[in-house]
Structure formats: structure tokens, C-alpha cells
Enzyme design. Sequence first.
Site, mmCIF file in Angstrom:
data_model
loop_
_atom_site.group_PDB
_atom_site.id
_atom_site.type_symbol
_atom_site.label_atom_id
_atom_site.label_comp_id
_atom_site.label_asym_id
_atom_site.label_seq_id
_atom_site.Cartn_x
_atom_site.Cartn_y
_atom_site.Cartn_z
ATOM 1 N N SER A 30 -10.375 6.458 -11.758
ATOM 2 C CA SER A 30 -11.651 6.227 -10.759
ATOM 3 C C SER A 30 -12.651 7.362 -10.769
ATOM 4 C CB SER A 30 -11.082 6.091 -9.137
ATOM 5 O OG SER A 30 -10.465 4.756 -9.130
ATOM 6 N N HIS A 61 -15.555 1.922 -12.255
ATOM 7 C CA HIS A 61 -14.874 1.474 -13.377
ATOM 8 C C HIS A 61 -15.889 0.597 -14.213
ATOM 9 C CE1 HIS A 61 -10.787 3.044 -12.424
ATOM 10 N NE2 HIS A 61 -11.039 2.836 -11.251
ATOM 11 N N HIS A 88 -6.769 -2.471 -12.852
ATOM 12 C CA HIS A 88 -5.434 -2.357 -12.324
ATOM 13 C C HIS A 88 -4.854 -3.640 -12.148
ATOM 14 C CE1 HIS A 88 -8.700 0.590 -10.701
ATOM 15 N NE2 HIS A 88 -7.650 1.421 -10.395
ATOM 16 N N TYR A 90 -3.387 -4.626 -9.459
ATOM 17 C CA TYR A 90 -3.628 -5.438 -8.349
ATOM 18 C C TYR A 90 -4.700 -6.461 -8.588
ATOM 19 C CZ TYR A 90 -6.982 -1.845 -6.976
ATOM 20 O OH TYR A 90 -8.142 -0.701 -7.192
ATOM 21 N N GLU A 91 -5.616 -5.975 -9.251
ATOM 22 C CA GLU A 91 -6.788 -7.002 -9.516
ATOM 23 C C GLU A 91 -6.294 -8.289 -10.315
ATOM 24 O OE1 GLU A 91 -10.305 -5.011 -11.126
ATOM 25 O OE2 GLU A 91 -9.094 -3.117 -11.591
ATOM 26 N N ALA A 118 -7.261 8.795 -10.180
ATOM 27 C CA ALA A 118 -7.382 9.410 -8.984
ATOM 28 C C ALA A 118 -6.288 9.075 -8.305
ATOM 29 C CB ALA A 118 -8.804 8.812 -8.375
ATOM 30 N N MET A 214 -2.370 3.842 -7.640
ATOM 31 C CA MET A 214 -2.214 2.192 -7.788
ATOM 32 C C MET A 214 -2.482 2.002 -9.367
ATOM 33 S SD MET A 214 -4.554 0.964 -4.943
ATOM 34 C CE MET A 214 -4.407 1.932 -3.396
ATOM 35 N N SER A 215 -2.335 2.834 -9.995
ATOM 36 C CA SER A 215 -2.349 2.709 -11.716
ATOM 37 C C SER A 215 -1.339 3.230 -12.559
ATOM 38 C CB SER A 215 -3.874 2.952 -11.887
ATOM 39 O OG SER A 215 -4.076 4.198 -11.787
ATOM 40 N N ASN A 238 -8.265 12.709 -2.738
ATOM 41 C CA ASN A 238 -8.151 12.783 -1.185
ATOM 42 C C ASN A 238 -6.777 13.125 -0.813
ATOM 43 O OD1 ASN A 238 -7.421 9.899 -2.349
ATOM 44 N ND2 ASN A 238 -6.315 10.154 -0.395
ATOM 45 N N HIS A 250 -12.814 4.275 -0.434
ATOM 46 C CA HIS A 250 -12.884 4.558 -1.975
ATOM 47 C C HIS A 250 -14.001 5.670 -2.220
ATOM 48 C CE1 HIS A 250 -12.165 3.559 -5.954
ATOM 49 N NE2 HIS A 250 -13.684 3.155 -6.129
HETATM 50 N N1 HPA Z 1 -3.384 6.150 -2.054
HETATM 51 C C1 HPA Z 1 -3.404 5.243 -3.161
HETATM 52 N N2 HPA Z 1 -4.061 5.152 -4.358
HETATM 53 C C2 HPA Z 1 -5.136 6.259 -4.231
HETATM 54 C C3 HPA Z 1 -5.287 7.123 -3.155
HETATM 55 C C4 HPA Z 1 -4.293 7.088 -1.976
HETATM 56 O O1 HPA Z 1 -4.401 7.896 -1.124
HETATM 57 N N3 HPA Z 1 -6.375 7.853 -3.517
HETATM 58 C C5 HPA Z 1 -6.739 7.529 -4.901
HETATM 59 N N4 HPA Z 1 -5.997 6.533 -4.995
#
Ligand code: HPA
Length: 275
Positions: A30, A61, A88, A90-91, A118, A214-215, A238, A250
Site C-alpha cells: 500500500s 494499488h 489482498h 480479503y478482496e 504497509a 492484511m497481506s 501507523n 487508510h
Molecule cells: N492493521 C492492519 N493492517 C494494516 C494496519 C493496521 O494497523 N496498517 C496498515 N495495514
Amino acid sequence: MKEMGELHDAVSFIGRQTSIRPTIACILGSGLGDFADEIESGVVIPSASIPHYPVSSVQGHEGKLVFGSIRKDQRTSRPLLVFKGRVHFYESGDLETTLLPVRLAHQLGAQTLIVTNAAGGINRRFKAGDLMLIRDILNLTSLPKKDHTRTSHGRGERTNRLFDPVLQDSLLSTATQIGLHLQEGVYCWLKGPSYETAAEIEMLRRMGADAVGMSTVPEIIEANRLGMRVVGISLISNLATGISAAKLSHAEVTDTANRVKASFTNLMREFILHQ
Ligand code: HPA
């Protein structure tokens, strides 16, 4: 098998667009897609034009495959395939779809996979904007299922060493050479797509996770199954829920990626030129 036919269609399509045969593949996470611009006069194939290729719906993406080499001064890298944007799990909820890019890279000749993402920082020493070498993973999903873990080269069902130690050392020494402090840690994969609660993050912290996302983990496992050498980098975009009081979005993920783009690009460029 349906997947094999689809893979074959995608590989033949690409073979007609470019004669470049990559030895290194790189999946950009990301907000990190701009690294693909480092490839000069590369061959760009929009993923939407490739038969059976999944389309990402997530902002940041873009969906392009870029083939070529990186050049700096008198140095030229080995031929690369850069995936600008990832799909991903989840998509689609379908692992086969998520794994197509890695299988494609492998079929086209890549023996090395650099995965990036990310991630939310759990380790309290991390700050948003840090880059982290993925030392190991925590997989709390029930995936992949058994038929995805059978190796094609008889090396056992699952290696417990998913990352190539030589590549990891090379990434760390590249960071030192360019004066970049690289964090190291354990990346935990959760399916998403929602962010975690503070209680979940506290649980993950106690389990030993340094970052969450998530990846990446499905791609790492598949690349190992195929016998590829793997190294991974997380951008701590983050601080995870509860580690920071701020509400997650996001937009924060992509804003941080924009801020550290230059260091990320520098690290990747030098690392790849060393291979
Ligand atoms: N949690 C899950 N996935 C993420 C995060 C997060 O804080 N930041 C970027 N992808």
C-alpha cells in the site's frame, strides 16, 4: 486443474508482450507503488489486460506489472518484475486468486521474491514511518489449507524458515550503508479487512507480534513452496489501535507511505543493485 490453465494463459500472454525474463520479483504494498518508476524504459503491462489476473479495488494499488532493470551510475540490476499494487485475500476471499502473481513470477523465471507491505506498528519502540525487516511471521489465519502447502520439490510440507538469511543480512547491510535505521520484527497476518480492536492488538503484542497487516503471508508461503528465496519489508504506516489513541484510516497509511517513499526507494534500489 483450472488454476494451472489460467496460469498458463497469463504466462503466454505476458510472453507475447515482453522478452524480459525476470530473476527477481517484487510486490509493492500500500502506497509503495512509486518504486516501480525506478525502472527505466520498462515494459508496463496493465494487470487488467492479463487473462484471469485479479483486479485490486484498494486505493493505492494501481494494478501494473513493470518489467525491466534499475540503473544507477554504471550499475545495472538483474532483470526485475515489479508488481505495482497487490490483491489482498480479503478482496476475493479466494487464495488461488491472491497467489496468481507469485506463481506468475515464478513461471516467468523469478527465483527471488521481495515482498513489501504497509503494516500497523505494535512494538512500542516503533514509530509511523519506520521500515522493518520481516524477521519472521505469525499466521493466525487457518490458511493456507493443506493442498496449498504441498511442495513441488519434496522439501517437506512447510519450512519453518520462510526467509532467506543471506537476503535478510544483505538488506540489513544495505540499510547500514545508506544510513537508514531498519527495524526488525515479526509480522502478523490477519485476514482483515477491518482494523483490529485495542484488545486484539494487546493480544498480538503479548504473542510476540511487532507489526500487523492484511497481506504478504500467503505470498511468502507460496513462494517457499515453489522454492523461491524470500525477503520482506514492512513500512510501519501507523501505530496499531490502542498503541496510538488516533483513529485509523487508510488515508493515514498512504500519507505515511508518501512521506517515506524516498528512503524506501533508496533502500530497495541499493538492495536490488547488490543482488
Ligand atoms: N492493521 C492492519 N493492517 C494494516 C494496519 C493496521 O494497523 N496498517 C496498515 N495495514
